[in-house]
Design a protein around this motif. Structure first.
Motif, PDB file in Angstrom:
ATOM      1  N   VAL A 177      -4.683  -3.811  17.173  1.00 61.02           N
ATOM      2  CA  VAL A 177      -3.647  -2.878  17.584  1.00 61.02           C
ATOM      3  C   VAL A 177      -2.293  -3.387  17.093  1.00 61.02           C
ATOM      4  O   VAL A 177      -2.016  -4.577  17.122  1.00 61.02           O
ATOM      5  CB  VAL A 177      -3.626  -2.731  19.121  1.00 61.02           C
ATOM      6  N   GLY A 178      -1.427  -2.487  16.669  1.00 61.50           N
ATOM      7  CA  GLY A 178      -0.107  -2.871  16.201  1.00 61.50           C
ATOM      8  C   GLY A 178      -0.064  -3.055  14.695  1.00 61.50           C
ATOM      9  O   GLY A 178      -1.093  -3.132  14.027  1.00 61.50           O
ATOM     10  N   PHE A 179       1.154  -3.149  14.157  1.00 60.47           N
ATOM     11  CA  PHE A 179       1.300  -3.174  12.706  1.00 60.47           C
ATOM     12  C   PHE A 179       0.709  -4.426  12.093  1.00 60.47           C
ATOM     13  O   PHE A 179       0.155  -4.394  10.988  1.00 60.47           O
ATOM     14  CB  PHE A 179       2.781  -3.045  12.332  1.00 60.47           C
ATOM     15  N   SER A 180       0.808  -5.584  12.771  1.00 61.72           N
ATOM     16  CA  SER A 180       0.267  -6.813  12.202  1.00 61.72           C
ATOM     17  C   SER A 180      -1.257  -6.752  12.124  1.00 61.72           C
ATOM     18  O   SER A 180      -1.864  -7.165  11.127  1.00 61.72           O
ATOM     19  CB  SER A 180       0.704  -8.032  13.023  1.00 61.72           C
ATOM     20  N   GLY A 181      -1.874  -6.212  13.176  1.00 62.57           N
ATOM     21  CA  GLY A 181      -3.322  -6.040  13.142  1.00 62.57           C
ATOM     22  C   GLY A 181      -3.752  -5.046  12.090  1.00 62.57           C
ATOM     23  O   GLY A 181      -4.757  -5.241  11.395  1.00 62.57           O
ATOM     24  N   ASP A 182      -2.975  -3.973  11.940  1.00 65.54           N
ATOM     25  CA  ASP A 182      -3.288  -2.967  10.915  1.00 65.54           C
ATOM     26  C   ASP A 182      -3.195  -3.559   9.514  1.00 65.54           C
ATOM     27  O   ASP A 182      -4.023  -3.262   8.642  1.00 65.54           O
ATOM     28  CB  ASP A 182      -2.333  -1.775  11.041  1.00 65.54           C
ATOM     29  N   TRP A 183      -2.177  -4.399   9.284  1.00 63.30           N
ATOM     30  CA  TRP A 183      -2.021  -5.020   7.964  1.00 63.30           C
ATOM     31  C   TRP A 183      -3.226  -5.903   7.649  1.00 63.30           C
ATOM     32  O   TRP A 183      -3.773  -5.855   6.546  1.00 63.30           O
ATOM     33  CB  TRP A 183      -0.746  -5.846   7.899  1.00 63.30           C
ATOM     34  N   CYS A 184      -3.633  -6.707   8.620  1.00 61.26           N
ATOM     35  CA  CYS A 184      -4.761  -7.622   8.397  1.00 61.26           C
ATOM     36  C   CYS A 184      -6.056  -6.846   8.168  1.00 61.26           C
ATOM     37  O   CYS A 184      -6.845  -7.188   7.283  1.00 61.26           O
ATOM     38  CB  CYS A 184      -4.909  -8.571   9.592  1.00 61.26           C
ATOM     39  N   MET A 185      -6.259  -5.794   8.954  1.00 64.18           N
ATOM     40  CA  MET A 185      -7.445  -4.970   8.767  1.00 64.18           C
ATOM     41  C   MET A 185      -7.443  -4.325   7.385  1.00 64.18           C
ATOM     42  O   MET A 185      -8.478  -4.265   6.703  1.00 64.18           O
ATOM     43  CB  MET A 185      -7.523  -3.906   9.859  1.00 64.18           C
ATOM     44  N   PHE A 186      -6.278  -3.846   6.960  1.00 59.53           N
ATOM     45  CA  PHE A 186      -6.165  -3.273   5.619  1.00 59.53           C
ATOM     46  C   PHE A 186      -6.504  -4.317   4.554  1.00 59.53           C
ATOM     47  O   PHE A 186      -7.226  -4.020   3.596  1.00 59.53           O
ATOM     48  CB  PHE A 186      -4.744  -2.754   5.389  1.00 59.53           C
ATOM     49  N   ALA A 187      -5.980  -5.530   4.712  1.00 56.06           N
ATOM     50  CA  ALA A 187      -6.223  -6.584   3.723  1.00 56.06           C
ATOM     51  C   ALA A 187      -7.709  -6.878   3.591  1.00 56.06           C
ATOM     52  O   ALA A 187      -8.245  -6.948   2.472  1.00 56.06           O
ATOM     53  CB  ALA A 187      -5.456  -7.852   4.121  1.00 56.06           C
ATOM     54  N   TRP A 188      -8.407  -7.034   4.704  1.00 53.30           N
ATOM     55  CA  TRP A 188      -9.837  -7.358   4.663  1.00 53.30           C
ATOM     56  C   TRP A 188     -10.657  -6.194   4.105  1.00 53.30           C
ATOM     57  O   TRP A 188     -11.549  -6.410   3.282  1.00 53.30           O
ATOM     58  CB  TRP A 188     -10.322  -7.722   6.068  1.00 53.30           C
ATOM     59  N   CYS A 189     -10.356  -4.988   4.555  1.00 55.66           N
ATOM     60  CA  CYS A 189     -11.112  -3.817   4.072  1.00 55.66           C
ATOM     61  C   CYS A 189     -10.863  -3.573   2.587  1.00 55.66           C
ATOM     62  O   CYS A 189     -11.797  -3.263   1.838  1.00 55.66           O
ATOM     63  CB  CYS A 189     -10.740  -2.582   4.887  1.00 55.66           C
ATOM     64  N   PHE A 190      -9.625  -3.695   2.159  1.00 50.77           N
ATOM     65  CA  PHE A 190      -9.288  -3.492   0.755  1.00 50.77           C
ATOM     66  C   PHE A 190     -10.023  -4.504  -0.128  1.00 50.77           C
ATOM     67  O   PHE A 190     -10.622  -4.136  -1.145  1.00 50.77           O
ATOM     68  CB  PHE A 190      -7.783  -3.616   0.557  1.00 50.77           C
ATOM     69  N   CYS A 191      -9.969  -5.767   0.273  1.00 46.23           N
ATOM     70  CA  CYS A 191     -10.626  -6.806  -0.522  1.00 46.23           C
ATOM     71  C   CYS A 191     -12.135  -6.593  -0.574  1.00 46.23           C
ATOM     72  O   CYS A 191     -12.756  -6.751  -1.636  1.00 46.23           O
ATOM     73  CB  CYS A 191     -10.300  -8.190   0.049  1.00 46.23           C
ATOM     74  N   PHE A 192     -12.719  -6.231   0.557  1.00 44.32           N
ATOM     75  CA  PHE A 192     -14.157  -5.978   0.589  1.00 44.32           C
ATOM     76  C   PHE A 192     -14.520  -4.808  -0.327  1.00 44.32           C
ATOM     77  O   PHE A 192     -15.454  -4.899  -1.135  1.00 44.32           O
ATOM     78  CB  PHE A 192     -14.605  -5.672   2.020  1.00 44.32           C
ATOM     79  N   ALA A 193     -13.763  -3.718  -0.223  1.00 47.92           N
ATOM     80  CA  ALA A 193     -14.084  -2.513  -0.991  1.00 47.92           C
ATOM     81  C   ALA A 193     -13.969  -2.755  -2.495  1.00 47.92           C
ATOM     82  O   ALA A 193     -14.864  -2.385  -3.268  1.00 47.92           O
ATOM     83  CB  ALA A 193     -13.169  -1.371  -0.565  1.00 47.92           C
TER      84      ALA A 193
END
Length: 304
Positions: A44-60
């Motif tokens: 939750v929150g922008f920092s969590g969103d950034w980290c989730m984006f980083a992991w998902c982007f790298c995985f994809a």
């Protein structure tokens, strides 16, 4: 899972090369990182969103490289694009996972109470660190092979351009709430600086990636030197104005963290305003140093 890699001739090689194993580790660690966090909704929150984006982007992107491109042998259809794409992506993935490994525990995990959610968050941080090491290993191994990468991305300024865009991206995440700079022309100028310099660095990377460097009316090194000089001047102004207007009482700033009531509370789902202001000031200084180094290397190019 059986994974193969396409050779330069288009014929697949059986799993076993260090590069394939490294990419499998990247897949596994990024997948576990975002899966652990998503399973307990701990982003939750922008920092969590950034980290989730980083992991998902790298995985994809990693799975696209392995399955669609490497297994299918499609890289031969994009000789100019593919020449530098893997190393550029590995640069970005390393920095994305590194930033997530720092931001997530410092802005989120430390405030969680003991329990299942905290355990998942800590495990995700560990796997994020593993992914960072795996991507950094790919960068190091690729750069250690003569002829593996060519042109601008084989130089220090090429790496610095990646650093500059990633740091700018993190700055954008911290200033996602307009109240941090709205109605203050000096701070709005700083935001414009971050955006302009990000675009300029991204253009330099894309021109190299798609081999458009010869389309310029001036030599590409001169173009890069001009971009670096302009960015240094812009960031130098932001380095003065952002802290001045955010932390100096005379200009409406808040010199002390305790004046932000949100910062004095327990766990919150977002980083408080004062901490964001400080983070942006630190990141501005970081990018200014990167642009200064970029200018030095551009003026005196050294192959690395």
């Amino acid at each position: 899972m059986l994974v193969t890699m396409a050779s330069s001739s288009g014929s697949p090689n059986i799993l076993g090369s260090p590069e394939v194993l490294c990419r499998l580790l990247q897949l596994l660690s990024t997948c576990l990182a975002f899966s652990l966090v998503a399973s307990v909704d701990a982003y939750v929150g922008f920092s969590g969103d950034w980290c989730m984006f980083a992991w998902c982007f790298c995985f994809a992107v990693t799975i696209i490289i392995i399955i669609v491109v490497e297994l299918g042998g499609l890289q031969a259809r994009f000789p100019l694009f593919w020449r530098n794409f893997p190393i550029i992506y590995a640069y970005y993935a390393t920095l994305f996972c590194f930033s997530a490994s720092i931001i997530y525990p410092t802005t989120y995990v430390q405030f969680l109470g003991h329990g299942r959610t905290r355990g998942h968050a800590i495990a995700a941080t560990v796997f994020s660190c593993i992914a960072c090491v795996a991507y950094a290993t790919e960068v190091a191994s690729t750069r250690a092979q003569p002829g593996k990468i060519t042109g601008y991305m084989a130089t220090a300024p090429g790496l610095l351009k990646v650093v500059e865009t990633v740091v700018a991206g993190i700055i954008f995440a911290f200033i996602s709430d307009p109240y941090l700079y709205k109605y203050k022309p000096a701070l709005e100028w700083c935001v414009a600086v971050y955006a302009i310099c990000f675009i300029l660095a991204a253009v330099a990377i894309l021109m190299n990636l798609f081999n458009f460097t010869n389309a310029l009316p001036i030599p590409f090194p001169s173009f890069l030197s001009g971009l670096a000089l302009l960015s240094v001047l812009f960031y130098a102004s932001a380095m003065v104005l952002w802290p001045l207007y955010q932390f100096h009482e005379r200009y409406g700033g808040f010199p002390e963290r305790r004046r932000d009531s949100v910062c004095s509370t327990g766990h919150v789902h977002y980083v408080c305003a004062w901490d964001r202001r400080l983070a942006v000031a630190i990141l501005t200084a970081t990018n200014l140093l990167a642009y200064v180094a970029d200018l030095v290397y551009s003026a005196h190019p050294v192959s690395v």
